[in-house]
Design an enzyme around this catalytic site. Structure first.
Site, mmCIF file in Angstrom:
data_model
loop_
_atom_site.group_PDB
_atom_site.id
_atom_site.type_symbol
_atom_site.label_atom_id
_atom_site.label_comp_id
_atom_site.label_asym_id
_atom_site.label_seq_id
_atom_site.Cartn_x
_atom_site.Cartn_y
_atom_site.Cartn_z
ATOM 1 N N ARG A 13 14.270 4.437 7.758
ATOM 2 C CA ARG A 13 13.470 4.953 6.632
ATOM 3 C C ARG A 13 11.980 4.956 7.001
ATOM 4 N NH1 ARG A 13 9.075 3.631 3.778
ATOM 5 N NH2 ARG A 13 9.756 1.464 3.773
ATOM 6 N N ASP A 14 11.379 3.797 7.089
ATOM 7 C CA ASP A 14 9.935 3.739 7.357
ATOM 8 C C ASP A 14 9.643 4.350 8.726
ATOM 9 O OD1 ASP A 14 7.223 3.064 7.243
ATOM 10 O OD2 ASP A 14 7.615 1.060 6.458
ATOM 11 N N HIS A 205 6.325 -7.452 5.352
ATOM 12 C CA HIS A 205 6.515 -6.078 5.846
ATOM 13 C C HIS A 205 5.191 -5.658 6.486
ATOM 14 C CE1 HIS A 205 8.136 -1.826 5.247
ATOM 15 N NE2 HIS A 205 6.847 -1.591 5.454
ATOM 16 N N HIS A 207 2.909 -3.748 9.188
ATOM 17 C CA HIS A 207 2.719 -2.705 10.207
ATOM 18 C C HIS A 207 1.803 -3.279 11.294
ATOM 19 C CE1 HIS A 207 4.619 0.905 8.266
ATOM 20 N NE2 HIS A 207 4.658 0.026 7.280
ATOM 21 N N CYS A 238 3.218 5.685 7.361
ATOM 22 C CA CYS A 238 3.358 6.326 6.065
ATOM 23 C C CYS A 238 2.422 7.526 6.035
ATOM 24 C CB CYS A 238 3.017 5.335 4.941
ATOM 25 S SG CYS A 238 3.030 6.087 3.317
ATOM 26 N N ASN A 247 5.893 -0.100 11.943
ATOM 27 C CA ASN A 247 6.185 -1.484 11.592
ATOM 28 C C ASN A 247 6.217 -2.326 12.854
ATOM 29 O OD1 ASN A 247 7.987 0.305 9.587
ATOM 30 N ND2 ASN A 247 7.347 -1.567 8.565
HETATM 31 P P1 HMG Z 1 5.014 13.952 -8.826
HETATM 32 O O1 HMG Z 1 4.605 15.246 -8.243
HETATM 33 O O2 HMG Z 1 4.033 13.224 -9.670
HETATM 34 O O3 HMG Z 1 6.401 14.030 -9.589
HETATM 35 O O4 HMG Z 1 5.454 13.018 -7.602
HETATM 36 P P2 HMG Z 1 6.940 14.916 -10.726
HETATM 37 O O5 HMG Z 1 7.830 14.032 -11.541
HETATM 38 O O6 HMG Z 1 5.827 15.654 -11.403
HETATM 39 O O7 HMG Z 1 7.863 15.980 -9.946
HETATM 40 C C1 HMG Z 1 7.312 16.940 -9.054
HETATM 41 C C2 HMG Z 1 8.456 17.562 -8.278
HETATM 42 O O8 HMG Z 1 9.133 16.573 -7.495
HETATM 43 C C3 HMG Z 1 9.536 18.178 -9.173
HETATM 44 O O9 HMG Z 1 10.117 19.263 -8.438
HETATM 45 C C4 HMG Z 1 10.559 17.072 -9.274
HETATM 46 O O10 HMG Z 1 11.864 17.541 -9.566
HETATM 47 C C5 HMG Z 1 10.518 16.489 -7.882
HETATM 48 P P3 HMG Z 1 9.643 20.777 -8.676
HETATM 49 O O11 HMG Z 1 9.879 21.029 -10.133
HETATM 50 O O12 HMG Z 1 8.161 20.823 -8.307
HETATM 51 O O13 HMG Z 1 10.509 21.550 -7.743
HETATM 52 N N1 HMG Z 1 10.926 15.075 -7.858
HETATM 53 C C6 HMG Z 1 11.912 14.591 -7.081
HETATM 54 N N2 HMG Z 1 12.738 15.184 -6.196
HETATM 55 C C7 HMG Z 1 13.625 14.384 -5.556
HETATM 56 N N3 HMG Z 1 13.736 13.065 -5.789
HETATM 57 C C8 HMG Z 1 12.927 12.448 -6.668
HETATM 58 C C9 HMG Z 1 11.971 13.217 -7.356
HETATM 59 N N4 HMG Z 1 11.038 12.930 -8.287
HETATM 60 C C10 HMG Z 1 10.412 14.075 -8.586
HETATM 61 N N5 HMG Z 1 13.035 11.138 -6.867
HETATM 62 C C11 HMG Z 1 6.800 11.253 -6.744
HETATM 63 C C12 HMG Z 1 5.824 11.693 -7.821
HETATM 64 C C13 HMG Z 1 6.921 9.743 -6.852
HETATM 65 C C14 HMG Z 1 8.154 11.910 -6.992
HETATM 66 C C15 HMG Z 1 6.266 11.694 -5.355
HETATM 67 O O14 HMG Z 1 4.922 11.347 -5.244
HETATM 68 C C16 HMG Z 1 7.064 11.084 -4.239
HETATM 69 O O15 HMG Z 1 8.219 11.402 -4.020
HETATM 70 N N6 HMG Z 1 6.442 10.150 -3.477
HETATM 71 C C17 HMG Z 1 7.148 9.475 -2.426
HETATM 72 C C18 HMG Z 1 6.181 8.954 -1.455
HETATM 73 C C19 HMG Z 1 6.897 8.205 -0.377
HETATM 74 O O16 HMG Z 1 8.122 8.241 -0.217
HETATM 75 N N7 HMG Z 1 6.099 7.497 0.449
HETATM 76 C C20 HMG Z 1 6.597 6.754 1.541
HETATM 77 C C21 HMG Z 1 7.335 5.531 1.132
HETATM 78 S S1 HMG Z 1 6.259 4.195 0.617
HETATM 79 C C22 HMG Z 1 5.849 3.382 2.094
HETATM 80 O O17 HMG Z 1 6.090 3.890 3.151
HETATM 81 C C23 HMG Z 1 5.288 2.016 2.009
HETATM 82 C C24 HMG Z 1 6.333 0.917 2.313
HETATM 83 O O18 HMG Z 1 6.880 1.094 3.616
HETATM 84 C C25 HMG Z 1 5.692 -0.463 2.227
HETATM 85 C C26 HMG Z 1 4.392 -0.567 3.034
HETATM 86 O O19 HMG Z 1 4.406 -0.301 4.245
HETATM 87 O O20 HMG Z 1 3.400 -0.922 2.398
HETATM 88 C C27 HMG Z 1 7.486 0.947 1.306
HETATM 89 MG MG MG Z 2 5.966 0.445 5.463
#
Ligand code: HMG
Ligand code: MG
Length: 301
Positions: A13-14, A205, A207, A238, A247
């Site tokens: 995933r990450d 966690h 990096h 990310c 990581n």
């Molecule tokens: P948004 O644009 O505010 O959401 O995004 P929305 O509710 O307005 O929806 C916009 C569009 O996204 C719509 O589609 C929804 O259907 C779709 P459209 O009508 O435009 O075609 N949508 C989805 N589709 C699939 N699955 C869903 C979903 N939700 C909405 N669940 C949202 C808000 C949270 C969805 C967006 O910003 C997003 O997906 N962000 C994900 C970011 C991400 O994955 N980042 C990486 C992981 S975090 C990380 O790496 C850190 C970590 O490792 C820890 C660390 O290292 O610190 C965990």
């Molecule tokens: Mg991470």
């Protein structure tokens, strides 16, 4: 420090969420299977997020369904909202992870809402998961610094961690998303946060952007933390944390732990083979120092 440490392998995933080279679903499945074959029992395999935000994680349902047949293993997936929850549940997820931030800037960039709004979004997700018998892990990002807001206070991390714990997360994983922490800061962070969430339920966690992750983990182990997130080969990053690298590498963690007399159950040769195969597909050599050393010694023998 002779007791058990639990490794949460986050490479599929990450590790893969930030890779530019497209990796097929079949290759993602094979990567997870190779990691399980190497002895890793907890693997984060994908995320149910917007395909516009992270196209690399599209078809995580197929990955989860394909690998979810190993008894005694946990396969985690990220879920940002109820839409993601429904998809994860339909794919048979037994453990999901919600992800908040300790800083407002990263919260906005990553999930397009404030920290408080993210907790509101997660509340029905965690409630539904509990009712459905699905475990929920919580992440807090930017625990040692934010790419948008700069310094982050341990008390801010403690406050968000407490909210996730109170919601019902069984564990809170502390993300040094941009890898800027140093050991004394990591130790101080764990001291403060463990005032709100028991240390046994805190994950580390980290990096490795500035090469401090292993030292930070060691400091955390000395504080009593026993859950480590890592990615095979040191993959990762990310897209919303520009410049941040992967990581801490699972190989490096396993090497350190085994050297400290802490058994991990991981077969290093098989782990390096899993890393080499995904690295070949990505087209980059592993950044893990241990994987590099083992590969070099294989070449010279
Ligand atoms: P948004 O644009 O505010 O959401 O995004 P929305 O509710 O307005 O929806 C916009 C569009 O996204 C719509 O589609 C929804 O259907 C779709 P459209 O009508 O435009 O075609 N949508 C989805 N589709 C699939 N699955 C869903 C979903 N939700 C909405 N669940 C949202 C808000 C949270 C969805 C967006 O910003 C997003 O997906 N962000 C994900 C970011 C991400 O994955 N980042 C990486 C992981 S975090 C990380 O790496 C850190 C970590 O490792 C820890 C660390 O290292 O610190 C965990
Ligand atoms: Mg991470």
């Amino acid at each position: 420090m002779s007791d058990q440490v639990r490794i949460v392998e986050v490479g599929p995933r990450d590790g893969l969420q930030n890779e530019k080279t497209p990796i097929s679903v079949e290759a993602r499945i094979a990567f997870v299977e190779n990691l399980v074959g190497a002895g890793l029992t907890t693997v984060e395999v994908g995320s149910f997020v917007s395909p516009k935000a992270i196209p690399q994680m599209v078809n995580s349902d197929q990955v989860l369904r394909a690998v979810d047949h190993h008894p005694g293993h946990e396969f985690h997936v990220l879920v940002p909202n109820e839409k993601g929850y429904e998809a994860a549940k339909a794919a048979g997820a037994k453990v999901i992870a919600v992800f908040a931030s300790a800083s407002e800037g990263f919260s906005r960039a990553n999930i397009n809402c404030s920290v408080a709004e993210s907790i509101e979004r997660f509340t029905p997700v965690v409630q539904r998961a509990k009712a459905d018998g699905i475990k929920v892990r919580g992440y807090v990002s930017c625990v040692l610094g934010c790419p948008y807001d700069g310094d982050v206070k341990p008390t801010a991390v403690a406050s968000v961690s407490r909210k996730l714990w109170d919601l019902g997360c069984y564990e809170v994983s502390l993300g040094d998303t941009i890898g800027v922490g140093t050991p004394l800061k990591a130790r101080q962070l764990l001291r403060v946060v463990s005032g709100e969430v028991p240390i046994a339920h805190l994950g580390m966690h980290f990096h490795d952007t500035y090469g401090q992750a292993l030292a930070n983990l060691y400091a955390g182990l000395e504080e009593g933390a026993r859950v480590i997130d890592s990615a095979a080969g040191g993959l990762g990053g990310c897209p919303y944390a520009p410049g941040a690298t992967g990581n801490v590498a699972t190989e490096d963690v396993v090497y350190m732990l085994e050297g400290m007399g802490i058994a991990t159950g991981v077969d290093m040769q098989k782990l390096v083979a899993a890393t080499n195969e995904i690295s070949r597909l990505i087209g980059k050599p592993p950044v893990s120092r241990v994987a590099s050393a083992i590969n070099a010694s294989r070449r010279s023998s």
